[in-house]
Design a protein around this motif. Sequence first.
Motif, PDB file in Angstrom:
ATOM      1  N   GLY A  29       6.416  19.672  17.783  1.00 29.13           N
ATOM      2  CA  GLY A  29       5.634  18.590  18.376  1.00 29.13           C
ATOM      3  C   GLY A  29       4.609  17.996  17.445  1.00 29.13           C
ATOM      4  N   ASN A  30       4.288  18.678  16.347  1.00 28.61           N
ATOM      5  CA  ASN A  30       3.317  18.143  15.397  1.00 28.61           C
ATOM      6  C   ASN A  30       4.007  17.178  14.436  1.00 28.61           C
ATOM      7  OD1 ASN A  30       1.402  19.666  16.622  1.00 28.61           O
ATOM      8  ND2 ASN A  30       1.219  21.206  14.993  1.00 28.61           N
ATOM      9  N   VAL A  31       3.235  16.668  13.460  1.00 24.45           N
ATOM     10  CA  VAL A  31       3.765  15.818  12.406  1.00 24.45           C
ATOM     11  C   VAL A  31       3.977  16.682  11.171  1.00 24.45           C
ATOM     12  CG1 VAL A  31       3.370  13.818  10.928  1.00 24.45           C
ATOM     13  CG2 VAL A  31       2.618  13.770  13.320  1.00 24.45           C
ATOM     14  N   LEU A  32       5.231  16.703  10.683  1.00 24.41           N
ATOM     15  CA  LEU A  32       5.545  17.439   9.463  1.00 24.41           C
ATOM     16  C   LEU A  32       5.270  16.525   8.274  1.00 24.41           C
ATOM     17  CD1 LEU A  32       6.821  19.807   7.879  1.00 24.41           C
ATOM     18  CD2 LEU A  32       9.050  18.692   8.264  1.00 24.41           C
ATOM     19  N   ILE A  85       7.728  12.782  12.597  1.00 25.80           N
ATOM     20  CA  ILE A  85       6.898  12.956  13.788  1.00 25.80           C
ATOM     21  C   ILE A  85       7.703  13.687  14.860  1.00 25.80           C
ATOM     22  CG2 ILE A  85       5.573  10.869  13.269  1.00 25.80           C
ATOM     23  CD1 ILE A  85       7.183   9.408  15.411  1.00 25.80           C
ATOM     24  N   GLN A  86       6.971  14.239  15.837  1.00 23.57           N
ATOM     25  CA  GLN A  86       7.584  14.992  16.935  1.00 23.57           C
ATOM     26  C   GLN A  86       8.623  15.980  16.400  1.00 23.57           C
ATOM     27  OE1 GLN A  86       6.767  14.942  20.219  1.00 23.57           O
ATOM     28  NE2 GLN A  86       5.097  13.559  19.679  1.00 23.57           N
ATOM     29  N   VAL A  87       8.198  16.786  15.446  1.00 19.99           N
ATOM     30  CA  VAL A  87       9.111  17.701  14.792  1.00 19.99           C
ATOM     31  C   VAL A  87       9.589  18.757  15.788  1.00 19.99           C
ATOM     32  CG1 VAL A  87       7.294  19.265  13.987  1.00 19.99           C
ATOM     33  CG2 VAL A  87       9.417  19.061  12.685  1.00 19.99           C
ATOM     34  N   SER A  88      10.861  19.142  15.631  1.00 17.81           N
ATOM     35  CA  SER A  88      11.449  20.151  16.513  1.00 17.81           C
ATOM     36  C   SER A  88      12.162  21.195  15.662  1.00 17.81           C
ATOM     37  CB  SER A  88      12.425  19.502  17.496  1.00 17.81           C
ATOM     38  OG  SER A  88      13.505  18.923  16.793  1.00 17.81           O
ATOM     39  N   GLU A  89      12.713  22.201  16.357  1.00 18.30           N
ATOM     40  CA  GLU A  89      13.366  23.277  15.633  1.00 18.30           C
ATOM     41  C   GLU A  89      14.538  22.756  14.804  1.00 18.30           C
ATOM     42  OE1 GLU A  89      12.395  23.303  18.679  1.00 18.30           O
ATOM     43  OE2 GLU A  89      11.589  25.231  19.358  1.00 18.30           O
ATOM     44  N   THR A 148      10.118  25.608   8.005  1.00 17.06           N
ATOM     45  CA  THR A 148      10.376  26.397   9.205  1.00 17.06           C
ATOM     46  C   THR A 148       9.516  25.836  10.326  1.00 17.06           C
ATOM     47  OG1 THR A 148      10.817  28.384   7.904  1.00 17.06           O
ATOM     48  CG2 THR A 148      10.316  28.664  10.254  1.00 17.06           C
ATOM     49  N   VAL A 149      10.158  25.513  11.451  1.00 17.79           N
ATOM     50  CA  VAL A 149       9.436  24.958  12.595  1.00 17.79           C
ATOM     51  C   VAL A 149       9.276  26.060  13.625  1.00 17.79           C
ATOM     52  CG1 VAL A 149       9.424  23.231  14.422  1.00 17.79           C
ATOM     53  CG2 VAL A 149      10.330  22.655  12.163  1.00 17.79           C
ATOM     54  N   LYS A 150       8.025  26.452  13.865  1.00 21.21           N
ATOM     55  CA  LYS A 150       7.698  27.403  14.914  1.00 21.21           C
ATOM     56  C   LYS A 150       7.292  26.632  16.156  1.00 21.21           C
ATOM     57  CE  LYS A 150       8.215  31.156  12.409  1.00 21.21           C
ATOM     58  NZ  LYS A 150       9.222  32.189  12.721  1.00 21.21           N
ATOM     59  N   ALA A 151       7.116  27.343  17.279  1.00 21.60           N
ATOM     60  CA  ALA A 151       6.782  26.650  18.520  1.00 21.60           C
ATOM     61  C   ALA A 151       5.850  27.504  19.343  1.00 21.60           C
ATOM     62  CB  ALA A 151       8.039  26.322  19.318  1.00 21.60           C
TER      63      ALA A 151
END
Length: 1193
Positions: free
Chosen positions: A285-288, A328-332, A356-359
């Motif tokens: 959900g953040n911006v990568l 934007i709205q980064v996901s797994e 790596t996208v954590k949540a």
Amino acid sequence: MQLKIMPKKKRLPAGRVPLILFLCQMISALEVPLDPKLLEDLVQPPTITQQSPKDYIVDPRENIVIQCEAKGKPPPSFSWTRNGTHFDIDKDPLVTMRPGSGTLVINIMSEGKAETYEGIYQCTARNERGAAISNNIVIRPSRSPLWTKEKLEPITLQNGQPLVLPCRPPVGLPPAIIFWMDNSFQRLPQSERVSQGLNGDLYFSNVLPEDTREDYICYARFNHTQTIQQKQPISLKVISVDELNDTIAANLSDTEFYGAKSSRERPPTFLTPEGNASHKEELRGNVLSLECIAEGLPTPIIYWIKEDGILPTNRTFYRNFKKTLQIIQVSESDSGNYQCIAKNALGAIHHTISVTVKAAPYWIMAPRNLVLSPGEDGTLICRAYGNPKPRISWLTNGVPIEIAPDDPSRRIDGDTIIFSNVQERSSAVYQCNASNEYGYLLANAFVNVLAEPPRILTSENTLYQVIANRPAFLDCAFFGSPLPTIEWFKGAKGSALHEDIYVLHENGTLEIPVAQKDSTGTYTCVARNKLGIAKNEVHLEVKDPTRILKQPEYAIVQRGSTVSFECKVKHDHTLIATVTWLKDNGALPNDERFTVDKDHLVVTDVRDDDGGTYTCAANTTLDDVSASAELSVVDVPNPPFDLELTNQLDKSVQLSWTPGDDNNSPITKFVIEYEDAMHEAGLWHHQAEVSGTQTTAQLKLSPYVNYSFRVMAENSIGRSLPSEGSEQYLTKAAEPDKNPTAVEGLGSEPDNLVITWKPLNGFESNGPGLQYRVSWRQRDGDDEWTSVVVANVSKYIVSGTPTFVPYLIKVQALNDVGFAPEPAVVMGHSGEDLPMVAPGNVHVNVLNSTLAEVQWDSVPLKSIRGHLQGYRIYYWKAQSPSQRNRRHVEKKILTFQGSKTHGMLPGLEPFSHYSLNVRVVNGKGEGPASPDRAFSTPEGVPSAPSSLKIVNPTLDSLTLEWDPPSHPNGVLTEYTLKYQPINSTHELGPLIDLKIPANKTRWTLKNLNFSTRYKFYFYAQTSAGSGSQITEEAITTMDEAMASRQVDIATQGWFIGLMCAVALLILILLIVCFIRRNKGGKYPVKEKEDAHADPEIQPMKEDDGTFGEYRSLESDAEDHKPLKKGSRTPSDRTVKKEDSDDSLVDYGEGVNGQFNEDGSFIGQYSGKKEKEPVEGNESSEAPSPVNAMNSFV
């Protein structure tokens, strides 16, 4: 919060018992409507409605406000914990709680510090049905620390070297926003070569001399406290290799000098990040943000790729001259390896960033409030996901469920709490907590067990109005616990609904899918459960739909004209309709040119910007309809502009232009005109036409013309105004390319030759000094050409030529440059002279009393001395002894074209003596006359008597007086008089024939019937036959005794009545006659007269052997006009004969007439003559209204 259930709607089958909705058996929970009156009466556990964010950074300069709002019945009370222990607000004078709310206000503006109140706060809202808790609210005051003081040494750097200016701002809360400016607070320019990194440092891929300055300043802006902190300025000096060596020479040994190529080009290397690979972790959900900044000379370019996939199209952005990649709205699914590539002319380098996208936990299904009735079952479900997977824990009324009081109606199954056979004591607020190392989620959901009788929440006697053929929805909002059943009835007597046209929704709403007029009426909704019953009446009215009977139509109008759009609307008479006109879905312009009346929108003086979509929108309180039409405003095109001449050659040039606006009508063609400023200034001529798609034209030019061009555009409306003239273009002079036209050679005198031609105009001269070379020679001789050069004239006279000799002639144009092409040779003749010889052997053959044939011998061609025009006959009538003293004899002339040697003389007078002669004619005139030839014409039939009068009428006699024919055409032998009576019905009586000597001019008829109308036919005769007749009518007088009796009768009333009836009949007859006359019909009386014509006397006929028929009453009335009642024939009443003399004006050419090639006369003899009387009782005239009146006398 109430649990909202969405059961499917049910269609009611036909023929069933009253329309009933059964809801409670299949539903595990019911929804509490948000009706204020209902909510006032129902008990409800607390629900948190508003709270401060989990991470709450406060401004230390303002009071701290920690929000906590909740609702419930009875209203909840509030309490707080701080750092896990009870927070007793009564003991702290700076802390207060707002009345009726759980919101805390910490007054630090008067005294105290924000740091004192840092910690973790949690709010609890409680009433008799349970307790709801807020999130853990972390309170931290914002910080904007100053930079630590440091001494920054000036930086001296060789041209082309890389550089990083560090910022290293102080750590604040929240983090500062970094930007670089100079002492004038102007942002430093950034580019692919110079840019700011994510950490705030300023990166130079390579430095240039223009980077030299002493005020590189890093600023840190802390938005929360609205403060900006400044770092000490950094000084940078960029020097060349020579400057660097001079500096070293002054301070160091010679061995430390830099080489001349130390700033040479080099391939890229990364300034950040370091190495070939790095790792980046980001939360869902953040911006990568990934960054790569490289140095090199020349400046490298950055490219990005994802090794195991493609970059998401709609979520990927490039910042900082593509040095930063943002998703934007980064996901797994965005996890993976990203590669940045830096490239310049000397090479490329790449760096791989493993992402790596954590949540933190996020909801799959948050628990929802349950409203149950006693004995019902239900579930609370709490499902969340995250990376790593979150742990689910339950609390009841803010206490972990493991240590909470036991409730036999509930059972926990992981993320679900199952309730069965609940009772009122089962009411509570449950909290679900889902957490992992990156965060947590907390949700409150209550279980409220209620026992309530049915309530209908829809207002009583609500009136619903709908449009016919549309759905109607009748509301019956209800509540009860257990869930009530719903029934619908229609009519005052409560008749049940058995039709199959109804749909009952599970929220109680009755739907009529297609409402009709007979759907109007009163409907009753009944709600029942085991605790009671409730009902409510509503009313439905079905209205006629609003319709547009006449829609506005597409219009194409010319600029400046008027356009009208029509919109006729029909609506239900009980509703008020409002008609609004829109333009392009907006309001009409505020312009007096737009007028709206009942059914029309009128736009006057239409302009270009008036084009668009006009919409007629009709609205009532229940429906709205609209219709639109396009208006296209057209006009002639605007003039072309920007005319330009290119490819300028001696005999051609290319003209180009820019088209003007076509004003919504495509340009079909361009018309090009030219002006010759040298020869015809101000006069424009057509040059060429090209299609409307072209904007250039290759134009052919003539020499020695000072051209200027203009262009006009043309469309279906018309032609534009001309463009402005192009620049002038003077073509070079050249020899003429054409010779004069219309060259002729004719003599004006017997001894000359006049050569004429049509001279060239200035445009055709092709150069200065235009002249003509005129050449001639005799056609039949061996003479050489004689030539003379003349100025720009159109005639040359050659004198001393023989009479009427053929010549060959040519005229050639020349100017200062040269001669035109060899001219064509034409033939002419020298001047003519009068003919010398008269025609001989003239003979006359008289064919009849009015026609004679003349023959003659042709004259020798040489004696004609000119172009033979023909032969001309002069003829005249011999004078009588009484006319011989006249000096002037009227001669008539007939000309026969060409070489004719015979011809006809028409229109001669019978019984006359004539003389004639013949002459030959050429272009100069007539030759001598032949000897006169005399001839005479035989007798002919006479013309009609000049006049006929009836005088002295008596009871039994009439006297006729007449004048002889004006043209006896011979010796009169006798007169013939025929007459017959006409009775009251206009029928003709027996015809009487009488011969009268030729020397008489008066005759009395005796033994006639009194008071009788007679018709007379009178004509003269010669030995050649009978002439034209003249007619007249008259009436004998009435005796006195009969007149007296008639007077007596006329005084009787019955006779007066009879006369009135007769007058009415006559009026009807007049109307019928008038109608038939207008239709061109024939009258029976005339047909009878024609059918019984006198065989002894035949009228003159037309060439086709027939005589023209009567076409109207008017033609008959002229010859058969009857006398009025009791009147005598006027003394001057005469009938003039029709002049039937043949006129020579209708023949031939020349002075008096024209003949065909064979000498026959061209015209025809024709004329209308009176028909002969008929024997018997038939009428001789049409039943005119006047005659009808006379028949009753």
